[in-house]
Design a protein around this motif. Structure first.
Motif, mmCIF file in Angstrom:
data_model
loop_
_atom_site.group_PDB
_atom_site.id
_atom_site.type_symbol
_atom_site.label_atom_id
_atom_site.label_comp_id
_atom_site.label_asym_id
_atom_site.label_seq_id
_atom_site.Cartn_x
_atom_site.Cartn_y
_atom_site.Cartn_z
ATOM 1 N N SER A 143 0.829 -1.209 0.000
ATOM 2 C CA SER A 143 0.000 0.000 0.000
ATOM 3 C C SER A 143 0.861 1.255 0.000
ATOM 4 O O SER A 143 1.872 1.316 0.682
ATOM 5 N N LEU A 151 -4.890 3.503 6.947
ATOM 6 C CA LEU A 151 -6.263 3.749 6.475
ATOM 7 C C LEU A 151 -7.201 3.273 7.570
ATOM 8 O O LEU A 151 -7.125 2.113 7.985
ATOM 9 N N CYS A 156 -4.892 -1.434 1.814
ATOM 10 C CA CYS A 156 -4.826 -1.179 0.369
ATOM 11 C C CYS A 156 -3.709 -2.010 -0.229
ATOM 12 O O CYS A 156 -2.640 -2.149 0.370
ATOM 13 N N LEU A 213 -8.865 -1.104 -2.627
ATOM 14 C CA LEU A 213 -9.192 -0.616 -1.280
ATOM 15 C C LEU A 213 -9.969 -1.721 -0.562
ATOM 16 O O LEU A 213 -11.086 -2.068 -0.968
ATOM 17 N N VAL A 233 -10.473 8.634 0.845
ATOM 18 C CA VAL A 233 -9.115 8.173 0.533
ATOM 19 C C VAL A 233 -8.178 9.360 0.715
ATOM 20 O O VAL A 233 -8.029 10.192 -0.179
#
Ligand code: JFZ
Length: 456
Positions: A361, A366, A371, A380, A393
């Motif tokens: 990612s 996140l 990701c 995602l 995002v």
């Protein structure tokens, strides 16, 4: 012996083996003779490509320890089941009696390989020999193996190698090169507890470890991975006796547990997932319950959700996941493992594209999940579906060309950019899969995040 000399010896040995290989396996000469440390990055990337693409494998811990299954003299022996001989200090002669009850008549290697494949796994690593010294293959240098010491009497790796070949699954061996609690001189973490174990370790390496590693790298076709373990009392001299044998399998990938300072091709976080990705190839190995080898009373099974989240978390950090099963002495994979592998397989059937061949990612953190990435695409992994149906995002600067659910590619999702630093995707009210619903973003150009000068 200084590094230079041992490297020269290693290269000479490699050349000898290379020539032997060239005679035996046409076309392997150019690879065989180049020790990993002399490989160019291109050659290494070529050799590691299938493994990096695979991301997900099955670990199999199987052996005589599945007979006591965690019980000794009617007492539950704490700890991982495959260490019962060491944990309970069971004398060699007494431990060897368990082999008389090791008779896996229900063993169906084709079924095991099909289960791994159904789960979405691309490779299998099985214990050819664990620390108790018992070989699951027909070894010519000992009677402490499945052929000579058990009523089953047949090589267990032959069938598995054939099934892997048939179903296109890569095969690897976990081999305890140093610890061997039943052959004199074999190492034992915590020290020997039976004088029958005493002996010279270099003699053990010469007369048992080397010939057995040669056997497993010669008699079972293509072997893709060699998983050494544990480097107890290993040193460079002992490692340099074993390591050249990997050239019997050109292109083989080895781990970092040989000893003697050799880092191998990948590091092996055990039972944990690193907080962030590592700057070297890595593979987390993990149990589905609390033991590698079968224990009849260990029912502390991780949930399918936890196992899928682990796989995604590991892939989002650029690593591989080697998930373990511990078969019974009858030759059956415990039902709770089978159920979870089939459920993981259902998820992988829909979402495998967001795992295989992906890279780590670009986002540090996140809140709603993880990701994974491919050139021009972000996957995602939404673990926590936003109540307001708005998926933020943070920091994404790239133009989003298209957004959709991986499971419903035709149905495009609305994308808005609230400011130059935040993209918001409008999601359907409910997730498609409560464990992990994957949203795909097709982005323009190389990934560019807030605060980043150079694009990745
Ligand atoms: C080793 C084995 O002893 C164990 O039986 C199992 O096979 C596992 C996969 O590997 O266990 C280890 C090895 C190294 C560490 C911990 C457990 N370590 O370095 O922390």
């Amino acid at each position: 012996m200084n590094d230079k000399t041992s490297q020269r010896i290693f290269v000479n040995q490699a050349i000898v083996i290379g020539v032997l290989c060239a005679l035996t396996f046409p076309g392997c000469a150019q690879i065989a003779t180049k020790p990993p440390e002399l490989e160019t990055k291109q050659q290494r990337d070529k050799r590691m490509a299938w493994w990096r693409e695979a991301r997900f494998g099955m670990f199999i811990h199987w052996g005589v320890y599945s007979v006591p299954a965690g019980i000794y003299k009617d007492k539950k022996i704490p700890g991982i089941g495959e260490w019962i001989m060491n944990r309970a200090r069971i004398p060699v002669a007494e431990y060897k009696k368990y082999a008389k009850q090791f008779n896996p008549v229900k063993y169906n290697p084709d079924e095991w390989v099909r289960l791994a494949k159904e789960a979405g796994m691309k490779y299998i690593v099985i214990t050819s020999k664990h620390h108790d010294g018992f070989a699951l293959f027909d070894s010519k240098v000992t009677n402490w193996d499945v052929v000579d010491a058990t009523p089953y009497g047949k090589d267990l790796l032959k069938g598995l190698a054939a099934a892997c070949k048939k179903h296109g699954i890569k095969l690897g061996f976990y081999h305890s090169q140093a610890q061997d609690w039943c052959h004199p001189g074999g190492a034992a973490s915590g020290g020997h507890w039976d004088k029958a174990q005493n002996g010279d370790m270099d003699k053990y390496i010469r007369e048992i470890a080397v010939p057995q590693v040669r056997e497993i790298l010669t008699n079972y076709g293509d072997i893709a991975v060699l998983w050494w373990d544990t480097p107890t009392n290993m040193n460079k001299k002992r490692a340099d006796v074993l390591r050249p044998l990997i050239h019997l399998q050109p292109g083989i990938i080895t781990n970092n547990r040989l000893g003697g300072g050799y880092r191998g091709d990948f590091s092996t976080p055990e039972q944990h997932i690193p907080a962030t990705g590592l700057d070297y190839d890595w593979e987390t190995c993990m149990t589905m319950n609390g033991t590698w080898g079968y224990k009849s009373y260990d029912h502390d099974w991780k949930s399918t959700e936890t196992l899928i989240h682990n796989l995604v978390d590991i892939a989002s950090k650029g690593g591989n996941y080697l998930l373990n099963v511990g078969p019974t002495s009858e030759g059956l994979i415990p039902e709770p493992s089978v159920i979870r592998l089939k459920e993981i397989g259902k998820w992988m059937k829909v979402n495998g594209e967001s795992i295989y061949g992906t890279s780590a990612s670009p986002f540090r953190k996140l809140d709603w999940g993880r990701c994974t990435a491919k050139p021009g695409k972000l996957y995602l992994h939404v673990f926590d579906w936003p109540a307001n149906g708005k998926l933020e995002v943070p920091g994404l600067r790239n133009k989003v060309k298209k957004a959709y659910l991986l499971a419903e590619k035709k149905h495009e999702l609305a994308v808005t950019r609230e400011d130059k630093d935040k993209v918001v995707i409008t999601l359907p009210p409910k997730s498609l899969d409560a464990i992990d619903t994957v949203v795909v973003l097709e982005i323009k150009g190389k990934i560019k995040l807030r605060g980043e000068t150079k694009t990745k």
